[in-house]
Design a protein around this motif. Sequence first.
Motif, PDB file in Angstrom:
ATOM      1  N   LEU A  32       0.733  -1.121  -0.003  1.00  0.00           N
ATOM      2  CA  LEU A  32      -0.095   0.111  -0.185  1.00  0.00           C
ATOM      3  C   LEU A  32       0.759   1.270  -0.084  1.00  0.00           C
ATOM      4  CD1 LEU A  32      -2.768  -1.090   2.608  1.00  0.00           C
ATOM      5  CD2 LEU A  32      -2.732  -1.439   0.091  1.00  0.00           C
ATOM      6  N   PRO A  33       0.466   2.311  -0.715  1.00  0.00           N
ATOM      7  CA  PRO A  33       1.183   3.439  -0.876  1.00  0.00           C
ATOM      8  C   PRO A  33       1.139   4.263   0.601  1.00  0.00           C
ATOM      9  CG  PRO A  33      -0.794   3.964  -1.805  1.00  0.00           C
ATOM     10  CD  PRO A  33      -0.855   2.285  -1.285  1.00  0.00           C
ATOM     11  N   ILE A  34       2.337   4.979   0.655  1.00  0.00           N
ATOM     12  CA  ILE A  34       2.408   5.885   1.813  1.00  0.00           C
ATOM     13  C   ILE A  34       1.744   7.503   1.394  1.00  0.00           C
ATOM     14  CG2 ILE A  34       4.203   7.258   3.338  1.00  0.00           C
ATOM     15  CD1 ILE A  34       4.538   4.236   3.603  1.00  0.00           C
ATOM     16  N   LEU A  35       0.979   7.559   2.544  1.00  0.00           N
ATOM     17  CA  LEU A  35       0.276   8.915   2.442  1.00  0.00           C
ATOM     18  C   LEU A  35       0.788   9.964   3.189  1.00  0.00           C
ATOM     19  CD1 LEU A  35      -2.735   9.854   1.557  1.00  0.00           C
ATOM     20  CD2 LEU A  35      -3.413   9.242   4.165  1.00  0.00           C
ATOM     21  N   ASP A 237      13.714   6.036   4.490  1.00  0.00           N
ATOM     22  CA  ASP A 237      13.447   6.830   3.382  1.00  0.00           C
ATOM     23  C   ASP A 237      13.118   6.165   2.022  1.00  0.00           C
ATOM     24  OD1 ASP A 237      13.521   8.945   5.176  1.00  0.00           O
ATOM     25  OD2 ASP A 237      15.830   9.415   4.501  1.00  0.00           O
ATOM     26  N   ASN A 238      13.314   4.755   1.726  1.00  0.00           N
ATOM     27  CA  ASN A 238      12.934   4.237   0.726  1.00  0.00           C
ATOM     28  C   ASN A 238      11.502   3.397   1.001  1.00  0.00           C
ATOM     29  OD1 ASN A 238      15.222   4.894  -0.779  1.00  0.00           O
ATOM     30  ND2 ASN A 238      16.482   3.288   0.336  1.00  0.00           N
ATOM     31  N   GLY A 239      11.067   3.668   2.239  1.00  0.00           N
ATOM     32  CA  GLY A 239       9.671   2.985   2.461  1.00  0.00           C
ATOM     33  C   GLY A 239       9.843   1.323   2.929  1.00  0.00           C
ATOM     34  N   GLN A 240      11.070   1.071   3.179  1.00  0.00           N
ATOM     35  CA  GLN A 240      11.154  -0.348   3.816  1.00  0.00           C
ATOM     36  C   GLN A 240      11.335  -0.337   5.258  1.00  0.00           C
ATOM     37  OE1 GLN A 240      11.442  -2.727   1.401  1.00  0.00           O
ATOM     38  NE2 GLN A 240      10.913  -1.124  -0.095  1.00  0.00           N
ATOM     39  N   ILE A 241      10.710  -1.578   5.779  1.00  0.00           N
ATOM     40  CA  ILE A 241      10.808  -1.567   7.378  1.00  0.00           C
ATOM     41  C   ILE A 241      12.015  -1.499   7.996  1.00  0.00           C
ATOM     42  CG2 ILE A 241       9.960  -3.086   9.175  1.00  0.00           C
ATOM     43  CD1 ILE A 241       7.658  -4.240   7.275  1.00  0.00           C
ATOM     44  N   CYS A 242      12.251  -0.544   8.975  1.00  0.00           N
ATOM     45  CA  CYS A 242      13.325  -0.379   9.549  1.00  0.00           C
ATOM     46  C   CYS A 242      13.813  -1.626  10.526  1.00  0.00           C
ATOM     47  CB  CYS A 242      13.397   0.606  10.359  1.00  0.00           C
ATOM     48  SG  CYS A 242      13.523   2.348   9.392  1.00  0.00           S
ATOM     49  N   ASP A 243      15.086  -2.186  10.697  1.00  0.00           N
ATOM     50  CA  ASP A 243      15.425  -2.993  11.714  1.00  0.00           C
ATOM     51  C   ASP A 243      15.222  -2.354  12.964  1.00  0.00           C
ATOM     52  OD1 ASP A 243      16.395  -4.861   9.674  1.00  0.00           O
ATOM     53  OD2 ASP A 243      18.087  -3.904   9.441  1.00  0.00           O
ATOM     54  N   ILE A 244      15.188  -3.397  13.982  1.00  0.00           N
ATOM     55  CA  ILE A 244      15.272  -2.887  15.348  1.00  0.00           C
ATOM     56  C   ILE A 244      16.440  -2.158  15.683  1.00  0.00           C
ATOM     57  CG2 ILE A 244      15.489  -3.827  17.915  1.00  0.00           C
ATOM     58  CD1 ILE A 244      12.824  -4.475  16.567  1.00  0.00           C
ATOM     59  N   ASP A 245      16.080  -1.102  16.531  1.00  0.00           N
ATOM     60  CA  ASP A 245      17.101   0.111  16.900  1.00  0.00           C
ATOM     61  C   ASP A 245      17.687   0.848  15.551  1.00  0.00           C
ATOM     62  OD1 ASP A 245      17.027  -0.605  19.584  1.00  0.00           O
ATOM     63  OD2 ASP A 245      18.386  -2.092  19.261  1.00  0.00           O
ATOM     64  N   GLU A 246      17.037   0.692  14.488  1.00  0.00           N
ATOM     65  CA  GLU A 246      17.068   1.484  13.484  1.00  0.00           C
ATOM     66  C   GLU A 246      16.223   2.701  13.331  1.00  0.00           C
ATOM     67  OE1 GLU A 246      17.393   1.508   8.365  1.00  0.00           O
ATOM     68  OE2 GLU A 246      16.988  -0.345   9.664  1.00  0.00           O
ATOM     69  N   GLU A 376      11.133  15.932  -2.657  1.00  0.00           N
ATOM     70  CA  GLU A 376      12.596  16.204  -1.960  1.00  0.00           C
ATOM     71  C   GLU A 376      12.292  17.275  -0.933  1.00  0.00           C
ATOM     72  OE1 GLU A 376      12.232  15.544  -5.205  1.00  0.00           O
ATOM     73  OE2 GLU A 376      13.009  13.672  -5.551  1.00  0.00           O
ATOM     74  N   SER A 377      11.803  18.378  -1.321  1.00  0.00           N
ATOM     75  CA  SER A 377      11.637  19.325  -0.760  1.00  0.00           C
ATOM     76  C   SER A 377      10.676  19.004   0.502  1.00  0.00           C
ATOM     77  CB  SER A 377      11.101  20.772  -1.466  1.00  0.00           C
ATOM     78  OG  SER A 377       9.755  20.503  -1.573  1.00  0.00           O
ATOM     79  N   TYR A 378       9.715  18.329   0.499  1.00  0.00           N
ATOM     80  CA  TYR A 378       9.025  18.018   1.688  1.00  0.00           C
ATOM     81  C   TYR A 378       9.897  17.301   2.687  1.00  0.00           C
ATOM     82  CZ  TYR A 378       5.079  16.257   4.257  1.00  0.00           C
ATOM     83  OH  TYR A 378       4.078  15.975   5.276  1.00  0.00           O
ATOM     84  N   VAL A 379      10.446  16.169   2.174  1.00  0.00           N
ATOM     85  CA  VAL A 379      11.571  15.793   3.226  1.00  0.00           C
ATOM     86  C   VAL A 379      12.502  16.640   4.110  1.00  0.00           C
ATOM     87  CG1 VAL A 379      13.140  13.918   3.516  1.00  0.00           C
ATOM     88  CG2 VAL A 379      11.215  13.461   2.125  1.00  0.00           C
TER      89      VAL A 379
END
Length: 388
Positions: A32-35, A237-246, A376-379
Amino acid sequence: MNILNIVKELVSNNQYYQNINIYNQAKSFNELPILLKKDVIENYSLISNPRSDSIIYTYTSGSTGIPLKIVWNYDEYLTSIKWLWKYRKLFCISPRYFYITCHALINLNNDAINEPIVISRNYVSFSKIIQSDSTLSEYIRIIRMLSPVWIHAQPSFIYQLGMFMKHNAPDLLSEFRYIELVGELIPENVRNEIEKLFSNAKVVSMYGMQEFNCVMYEKNNLMYQCDNNVFVEILNDNGQICDIDEEGRIVVSGLLNSAFPLIRYDTGDRGKKICLNNDISYAITQARSNDQLVHKGKKFDGSIFFYIVNKLHSMLNINILSFQVIKKDNQLTFYFSVSNEKYDDVTIKHTIEDIMISNFGISIPLSVEIKKYTCESYVFWQKNKIFY
């Protein structure tokens, strides 16, 4: 709990989500897309989908631009806040107890009203914009009159109020049983000072948003997801799930509000997952700031800029997606991220000057810089905002 099935059911009659083919085709939640906040602003009428006249409106603070009006079906709203009240009950706090909260502005008929004191059936709300001795003295008078027993507010406001009580009404500090810290990243030293000031109160952190109500709540010094109300993800920032403590972006999906469903909503805050003894909790690492504006010896809470931007939007009909205010050498620079329409920065500058003088008596050199929206400017603006 199958999050994908819950979400598909929640948005099954929503025009905005049904126009996105992936919602019918997705086999996993991660597809599903990020909103983003800009998506909500641009598609507000499609996302808003109340099913009856029994509805509740709440307003966001405007931390990334302008306040959003959130609509809830009444029964879903009650279900959403039920867990929060169940947890408060552990500390002998119930809805019948009078409490203190605070506001930057009050929305009345879609207009921002700068009222210093608002009294409702079970709470009093104090304006946090101007923190003068005369204003705080009036707050003390109202507290003595109404006898609230708990506080739900930003740490910076609670700290300022507590310090004023310490020097001017120390007997009131012991009257509070419970302090709920919301809306800001909480420095440890500020937390410690609040606990010392309100020594008879249990102090608890709650990470919440008007879009969802409770998102995370503190238990045993750790932050936990408010299950059955929201689903929390930490994404890179690529929409992937972060690891624990990341560390990553805090992305939240509401599981109850079919009238205004927000799925995989980028909050603009950052955090990380923590695992201790197979127990998953969270830490907020970057959230809404609370810088003060000090001008000619007077202190103004950073939320003064919520008020200014909201007024600016209503007066000039500007589609502001995010903003940033920087003070340097006694000059304010307003940076606005806007959609692709053309805006007259001279008119914007003069309007801001009028708002600041007429509402707060502030006359200060200022400039305006407008940046057209790109991904890019939003980030960039989310990571570098000064006032929120």
